[in-house]
Each structure stands twice: as C-alpha cells, then as structure tokens.
Design a protein around this motif. Structure first.
Motif, PDB file in Angstrom:
ATOM      1  N   LEU A  39       0.864  -1.184   0.000  1.00 23.98           N
ATOM      2  CA  LEU A  39       0.000   0.000   0.000  1.00 23.98           C
ATOM      3  C   LEU A  39       0.897   1.230   0.000  1.00 23.98           C
ATOM      4  O   LEU A  39       1.934   1.241   0.660  1.00 23.98           O
ATOM      5  N   LEU A  40       0.474   2.254  -0.727  1.00 19.21           N
ATOM      6  CA  LEU A  40       1.249   3.494  -0.772  1.00 19.21           C
ATOM      7  C   LEU A  40       0.269   4.657  -0.648  1.00 19.21           C
ATOM      8  O   LEU A  40      -0.760   4.683  -1.332  1.00 19.21           O
ATOM      9  N   VAL A  88      -0.096   9.149   0.632  1.00 19.02           N
ATOM     10  CA  VAL A  88       0.590  10.400   0.978  1.00 19.02           C
ATOM     11  C   VAL A  88      -0.431  11.378   1.541  1.00 19.02           C
ATOM     12  O   VAL A  88      -1.605  11.385   1.133  1.00 19.02           O
ATOM     13  N   ASP A  89      -0.010  12.161   2.520  1.00 16.38           N
ATOM     14  CA  ASP A  89      -0.877  13.183   3.090  1.00 16.38           C
ATOM     15  C   ASP A  89      -0.005  14.314   3.621  1.00 16.38           C
ATOM     16  O   ASP A  89       1.172  14.103   3.913  1.00 16.38           O
ATOM     17  N   VAL A  97       8.845   8.424   3.923  1.00 19.94           N
ATOM     18  CA  VAL A  97       9.741   9.534   3.610  1.00 19.94           C
ATOM     19  C   VAL A  97       9.000  10.835   3.905  1.00 19.94           C
ATOM     20  O   VAL A  97       7.790  10.925   3.716  1.00 19.94           O
ATOM     21  N   SER A 110       8.704  15.013   3.526  1.00 21.01           N
ATOM     22  CA  SER A 110       9.027  16.206   2.757  1.00 21.01           C
ATOM     23  C   SER A 110       8.623  17.425   3.571  1.00 21.01           C
ATOM     24  O   SER A 110       7.453  17.624   3.865  1.00 21.01           O
ATOM     25  N   GLY A 139      14.054  11.843   3.357  1.00 21.34           N
ATOM     26  CA  GLY A 139      13.279  13.067   3.436  1.00 21.34           C
ATOM     27  C   GLY A 139      13.840  14.133   2.539  1.00 21.34           C
ATOM     28  O   GLY A 139      14.828  13.926   1.829  1.00 21.34           O
ATOM     29  N   ASN A 140      13.196  15.262   2.578  1.00 17.04           N
ATOM     30  CA  ASN A 140      13.636  16.405   1.814  1.00 17.04           C
ATOM     31  C   ASN A 140      13.296  17.651   2.625  1.00 17.04           C
ATOM     32  O   ASN A 140      12.232  17.728   3.224  1.00 17.04           O
ATOM     33  N   SER A 185       4.762  16.877   4.453  1.00 16.34           N
ATOM     34  CA  SER A 185       4.102  15.904   3.587  1.00 16.34           C
ATOM     35  C   SER A 185       4.810  14.568   3.776  1.00 16.34           C
ATOM     36  O   SER A 185       6.029  14.491   3.640  1.00 16.34           O
ATOM     37  N   ALA A 209       4.935  10.441   2.807  1.00 18.72           N
ATOM     38  CA  ALA A 209       4.506   9.304   1.977  1.00 18.72           C
ATOM     39  C   ALA A 209       4.823   8.037   2.748  1.00 18.72           C
ATOM     40  O   ALA A 209       5.924   7.881   3.275  1.00 18.72           O
ATOM     41  N   ALA A 231      -3.027   3.448  -2.570  1.00 15.69           N
ATOM     42  CA  ALA A 231      -2.831   2.653  -3.778  1.00 15.69           C
ATOM     43  C   ALA A 231      -2.407   1.254  -3.361  1.00 15.69           C
ATOM     44  O   ALA A 231      -1.814   1.062  -2.300  1.00 15.69           O
ATOM     45  N   VAL A 288      12.133  11.215  -2.017  1.00 15.78           N
ATOM     46  CA  VAL A 288      11.119  12.277  -2.074  1.00 15.78           C
ATOM     47  C   VAL A 288      11.816  13.601  -2.358  1.00 15.78           C
ATOM     48  O   VAL A 288      12.946  13.832  -1.923  1.00 15.78           O
ATOM     49  N   PHE A 297       6.587   3.573  -9.229  1.00 13.89           N
ATOM     50  CA  PHE A 297       5.336   4.139  -8.721  1.00 13.89           C
ATOM     51  C   PHE A 297       5.626   5.443  -7.974  1.00 13.89           C
ATOM     52  O   PHE A 297       6.636   5.548  -7.292  1.00 13.89           O
ATOM     53  N   CYS A 298       4.709   6.393  -8.097  1.00 17.20           N
ATOM     54  CA  CYS A 298       4.884   7.608  -7.299  1.00 17.20           C
ATOM     55  C   CYS A 298       3.547   8.097  -6.752  1.00 17.20           C
ATOM     56  O   CYS A 298       2.482   7.735  -7.257  1.00 17.20           O
ATOM     57  N   VAL A 299       3.635   8.855  -5.679  1.00 18.04           N
ATOM     58  CA  VAL A 299       2.471   9.568  -5.142  1.00 18.04           C
ATOM     59  C   VAL A 299       2.816  11.054  -5.099  1.00 18.04           C
ATOM     60  O   VAL A 299       3.962  11.430  -4.849  1.00 18.04           O
ATOM     61  N   SER A 310       1.981  14.944  -3.729  1.00 11.31           N
ATOM     62  CA  SER A 310       1.361  15.789  -2.713  1.00 11.31           C
ATOM     63  C   SER A 310       1.385  17.230  -3.203  1.00 11.31           C
ATOM     64  O   SER A 310       2.455  17.807  -3.406  1.00 11.31           O
ATOM     65  N   VAL A 360       0.159   6.714  -8.696  1.00 14.65           N
ATOM     66  CA  VAL A 360      -0.858   5.843  -8.108  1.00 14.65           C
ATOM     67  C   VAL A 360      -1.639   6.508  -6.971  1.00 14.65           C
ATOM     68  O   VAL A 360      -2.571   5.902  -6.434  1.00 14.65           O
ATOM     69  N   ASN A 405      -2.376  13.720  -2.909  1.00 16.88           N
ATOM     70  CA  ASN A 405      -3.097  14.485  -1.909  1.00 16.88           C
ATOM     71  C   ASN A 405      -3.136  15.919  -2.388  1.00 16.88           C
ATOM     72  O   ASN A 405      -2.167  16.428  -2.924  1.00 16.88           O
ATOM     73  N   SER A 439       5.201  17.983  -4.045  1.00 11.69           N
ATOM     74  CA  SER A 439       6.141  17.060  -3.413  1.00 11.69           C
ATOM     75  C   SER A 439       5.828  15.661  -3.934  1.00 11.69           C
ATOM     76  O   SER A 439       4.684  15.217  -3.855  1.00 11.69           O
ATOM     77  N   ALA A 455       6.860  11.549  -3.982  1.00 11.60           N
ATOM     78  CA  ALA A 455       7.620  10.423  -3.429  1.00 11.60           C
ATOM     79  C   ALA A 455       7.641   9.337  -4.485  1.00 11.60           C
ATOM     80  O   ALA A 455       6.604   9.010  -5.070  1.00 11.60           O
ATOM     81  N   LEU A 491       9.008   5.495  -5.799  1.00 10.12           N
ATOM     82  CA  LEU A 491       9.424   4.151  -5.407  1.00 10.12           C
ATOM     83  C   LEU A 491       9.996   3.472  -6.649  1.00 10.12           C
ATOM     84  O   LEU A 491       9.397   3.546  -7.731  1.00 10.12           O
TER      85      LEU A 491
END
Lengths: 333, 333
Positions: free
Chosen positions: A52-53, A55-56, A97, A99, A132-133, A143, A145, B42, B55, B95-97, B99, B130, B133, B143, B145, B147
């Motif tokens: 599962l992936l 982000v928020d 990770v 951000s 991180g960033n 943010s 992920a 996802a 990220v 894959f990426c998410v 934000s 995938v 936010n 932003s 992230a 994978l």
C-alpha cells in the motif's frame, strides 16, 4: 547577548546541512532498512509482495493556525493522518519519507521537535523514517509518503451492498469541536483539543476488520462522516441511511453540544474508521470488540439508491449530501 | 460576462472533489497497479525485493519565481528531480504519489497542466502515478515520493577511494546561468532556460554505471558540483581534486561566460550524475559511451585527505569547499 544572535536560532541560522547532520544520526533504523537517510535514496527490503502506498500533508495556516498545535504534535499528526489511510485498507505501515517545507525564520529547535514527533509516531507504529527532503517555504508544510505491507484481502470503498450495516470506530466530532472553538479564539474542552492534536490509532482495528473478512468496504473519516460515507456510496453505487441518535460521541462532546450531532456528522478530522458489514458478519464483529482495541458502533445501513440520508431524533429523514470538508471551498481550517 | 465568474476558474471555484473527479480517470495505469488513485491507498505489486524510495519537492517562490516555469514544466520538473535521485543509485522508477499544496486562487486549468506535466514525465519513465493528496497552501508546492526497483548492486556516496577518477555526465552550469539571468530580470539564453525547465534524464546512464559495476560512488548534482562532490568526499572519507579546465559546459554556457566555470562548479540544479570510477574500470567506461545515452567526462580524481580542491587555468589549487546551494542560507533560488 551579542547583536545578531538569538536565544533560539532559526533554521536559516543553523543551515540545512548542519540541521540534517544533527538529525540523521538520531533516527532509529528498523529491520529492512538497508540504507536510511543521507543518500540519494533509501534502500529497503522485507516487504510483502503487494504494497500500500499513500501520501498526506499538513500545512501551517490551513490545517492549523498559530498556537493550535505544539511542534511535536505537528509532526505526530502528520504521520498519523497517513496511518489512518493505511488502517482503512488493513495494512501494516513499514517505511516513510518526509518532505518538509520550512520558512527561513522557523526556529531550528521547533523543527527538531516536529521531526521528533514524526519519528516517535512512526516508531510506535513499527515504521522507519528512511528519507526526506528539506526545502524553504513560505509556511511550514509536512508531507509524508507511507509505504505499507498490504493485507491478504483487499478492501476498498467499493464493496458496500444494500443491507450491509454501517459501523464507525471510536467517537466523532471532538476534533471539529476543538477547531470551532480555536477558530473563535475560545479555549476548547481539553479532551477535544487533545483529540484534534492526536488522531486515534486504528491500525489494529483496520487490520483485524480486513484480515478477518468482516467488512465489505472501509474508509477513514477525515473530511466528515457524511462526506466520507458519500464517497463509499458513490464508489459502491449504493445509498445509506444513518441514524443520528446512534452517532457515537464522547462525554466531552455531549457536555458541549448535548444531543446535537451536526458537528459529529460533518466536522472532519476524526480519523476513525467507517466500514460496511454484511449482516452475516455482524455476530463475528460483535464478538471481536476486544480484538479491535476501540469501540465500534452501528450507525445505520446501506440501502439501494445513491443518497446519504440522516434520520433525526424526530424520525424525519433528511438528505445528508456532501456537507464535509473541501480544502478549497470550506471557509475554515 | 456575469459578475462572479471568470474566464479561467480557480481551483477554489472548481472545488477539490470536482477537480479530482475530472483528473483521476485520465491517469494511465501501468502493470502492477492493482488499485490506483481514488482510494485511501494505492495497492501495487510486481516490484523487486529491494526497493529505492526517495522524495523531493518544488516550491513556488523558492525553486522558481512567477513566469520562470510554465505549469506543465513545474509538473515535469517535480517528477524529474526525483528521477535524478533514483538514477544516482541505478534504480528503475515504478510508482509515485504526488502531494500538492495549492493557493485558493490558482487557476484550475493551470493545476491540470501541472498534473499533466507530472503524469507525462512519469509515463515516459515507466512510472505510474498511483495516488496523491491535494490541500490548500499559501504558495504552490509539489512534493513527489518515488518508489523504484533497486539494482542488484548497491552504489552510494560512500565507496570513493583515492586514485578513483571523477566523472560527470552531460554539461554543468546552464540551469544556474538561467537562474542568474531570470533573477536579474534578464532573458536567459534559450538553451539555458530549457535546461532549467527540464532536467536531463540520466536513468539509463545511472542504471548502466551501477549494473555494470563501473562506479565506486555516485550522486546526482543538484546543489552544485563542488557541494555534491563534497558529500561524496565526506561520506567516503576522501578528498578530491577537480580540474577546472575539464568541466564540461555547453556551447550556450561558453558563449555567455567563456572559460569562467565558477557557475558550473557551484551553480546547482544540473541534475547530472557525478561518479567515481576505479582506474581498472576506466577502459570499460570509455568503451560504453554509446550505452549511456549522454556524454561523460573525467573532471578530476579522488585523493587522500578530506578537502575538495580545484585546479584553475593558472595551475593553482584552491579550496573548493561547500560553496553550493543551501535552501536556507543561499540568497537566491
């Protein structure tokens, strides 16, 4: 004190790399972290085949205003709102990770507290912060992920069927109660404030509800019960009937608003789990209350149609609609 | 035109959910995406056992100013700066998410262009978007992230040894040249501007350099060559000697600054690969130029010690130090 220095140096005074060089060695590693922060990417292993992936993000001035959240809570909450999404699909969070966008004048000590809040919350959920960033921004944003092991069963917002019962974990409305008070510059009841600062952890409940095959659909309640139930209905092509008198609220909420559950129905930021349960699974669910680690309450049922209706105390049904939180249309928050 | 409407509606006028409901169906899925955007998380599969996770973020007013980047380029660049980190460790992005923080008044059409820029760049790299936010923010931030499948060999910033040659892909300094002109409200040379808007894609080069076992250490050049080389030296516990006359620059750069490579040495935003190559691997590297898909140039060598020194045209060595970009200390950008 010599001019040009401050008791609490800002992140600009400390500098990006000096800050990170102090922070990175303090991060706990977990098994599966082959390479943690400090390289171009993290290298991780030991995950399940399906993942599962999610982000928020939390943004200063949007999700909270000055004084609403201590830096540690900003960090903690940014992590937990992600965990809530993982819980809603029954996953086990493993790696994240982070951000960060940070204003130049932001005190380095407070930023370190934000980081500690993230790391402590992650650790308590068995999750490693592997990268991180850090960038400059006008207002603080965090943010995150989050990558999780997927459960063997797949539960989404799409499986609700007419006749299913609708359940919600914990209690609703306290976070919205706190936001309403804070927005009006009033002191919120301490229970409500705590709830706003610290979303509940429903990982165990989510994992059990999915793995035991009890739920037909699930979502986390982040934008308000009616709106999130609306997402389930839309995606499952069903309607729902909710009984206002059965909405679970805390003693704090009841003291503040008595039997008025309008805020609990649409307030947002509850981070509880909302799920639909086929009738044949109800006995199993009722027997597993202890396993969930939190209360779970039946608040209504899935019906044919496409609208969410609320039965009020007077027995009348009203249209529930999408009355929850929209990041761009809602005035507050 | 009726009052209260605009030719180009803002994201606030369109609303979060309406915007997303238009966007989500347009996202291409890739194999391995079991559940894409629109759920709490996802669900993905088909990855290698070891993964890379990274990220990076782009912030309006920090990484660019009004007019510097078209919305589509903001999206494209936010994705490609992440790919650069994956390339530096030889991975394959999967894959990426995403934000997004968006001001209320931001035109919905421009936001859609940002999204299209992300999705097009992701697709061109075999990556699925995938999840994501969308939140309100004072200034736009993106932003991402990302994978990736990890390569079978592991290359970090830590493996450089005295005697290794230092190589860099492509050319340096064009993006910094563009930023310098744009900051002074001058029109940059078009080649430099394009380079600022569109980081080069070094995935194939990174994958080959790692998988073929050619490089002992690698990093992407994002904060300026000398600073990023400094990271390699610190983490490998070595020093480096760089020959200013060998720094690869474009014809655009040479026209603008002739033989002055100061900006190419410390400007930042190059997103080229910097690697160290043991002498025994140099013949193999020189033979594989065609495989890399980009030029690669020897610019110096790894030495004992801990400092980065630059040999100028007059033959004198000067301390290179950490003269690149720090998000909080550097005045521009």
């Amino acid at each position: 004190m010599p001019s040009g220095t401050r008791a609490t140096p800002s992140i600009a005074q400390v500098g990006e790399f000096a800050f990170l060089s102090r922070l990175l060695p303090s991060l706990p590693h977990t098994p599966g972290t082959l390479i943690g922060p400090g390289q171009d990417c993290a290298v991780i292993r030991g995950l399940t085949r399906e993942l599962l992936l999610t982000v928020d993000a939390l943004v200063d001035g949007v999700h909270y205003r000055p004084g609403w959240l201590a830096p540690r809570h900003i960090g903690r909450k940014s992590f937990l709102v992600n965990v809530s999404d993982i819980a809603a699909m029954g996953g086990r969070p493993r790696f994240c990770v982070v951000s960060l966008g940070v204003p130049r004048a932001y005190p380095a000590r407070q930023l370190a507290a934000v980081e500690r809040g993230i790391v402590a919350a992650a650790s308590s959920c068995g999750t490693a912060v592997v990268g991180g960033n850090l960038t400059r921004a006008q207002a603080l944003f965090v943010s995150i992920a989050l990558l999780a092991d997927a459960p063997r069963r797949r539960v989404t917002r799409q499986g609700a069927r007419p006749g299913d019962r609708i359940y919600v974990t914990g209690t609703l409305g306290d976070a919205a109660l706190a936001v309403r008070a804070l927005s009006a510059r009033r002191q919120p009841p301490s229970g409500a404030r705590r709830r706003f600062a610290e979303p509940p952890l429903r990982l165990r409940a989510g994992q059990y509800l999915v793995e035991a095959g009890i739920v037909s659909a699930m979502i986390d309640v982040s934008d308000g019960l009616l709106q999130d139930l609306g997402h389930v209905c839309t995606q499952s092509r069903v309607g729902a009937r909710v009984d206002a008198s059965r909405i679970p609220v805390s003693a704090t909420y009841r003291r503040a608003l008595d039997a008025d559950v309008a805020l609990a129905l649409s307030g947002g930021e509850d981070y509880e789990l909302l799920c639909t349960v086929p009738e044949r699974n109800v006995p199993k669910l009722e027997r597993s209350a202890a396993t969930l680690g939190c209360p779970i309450t039946c608040i209504g049922e899935v019906v044919r149609g496409h609208s969410v209706r609320v039965r009020n105390a007077d027995g009348r049904l009203r249209r529930g609609g999408a009355t929850g939180y929209d990041h761009f249309r809602s005035p507050q928050g």
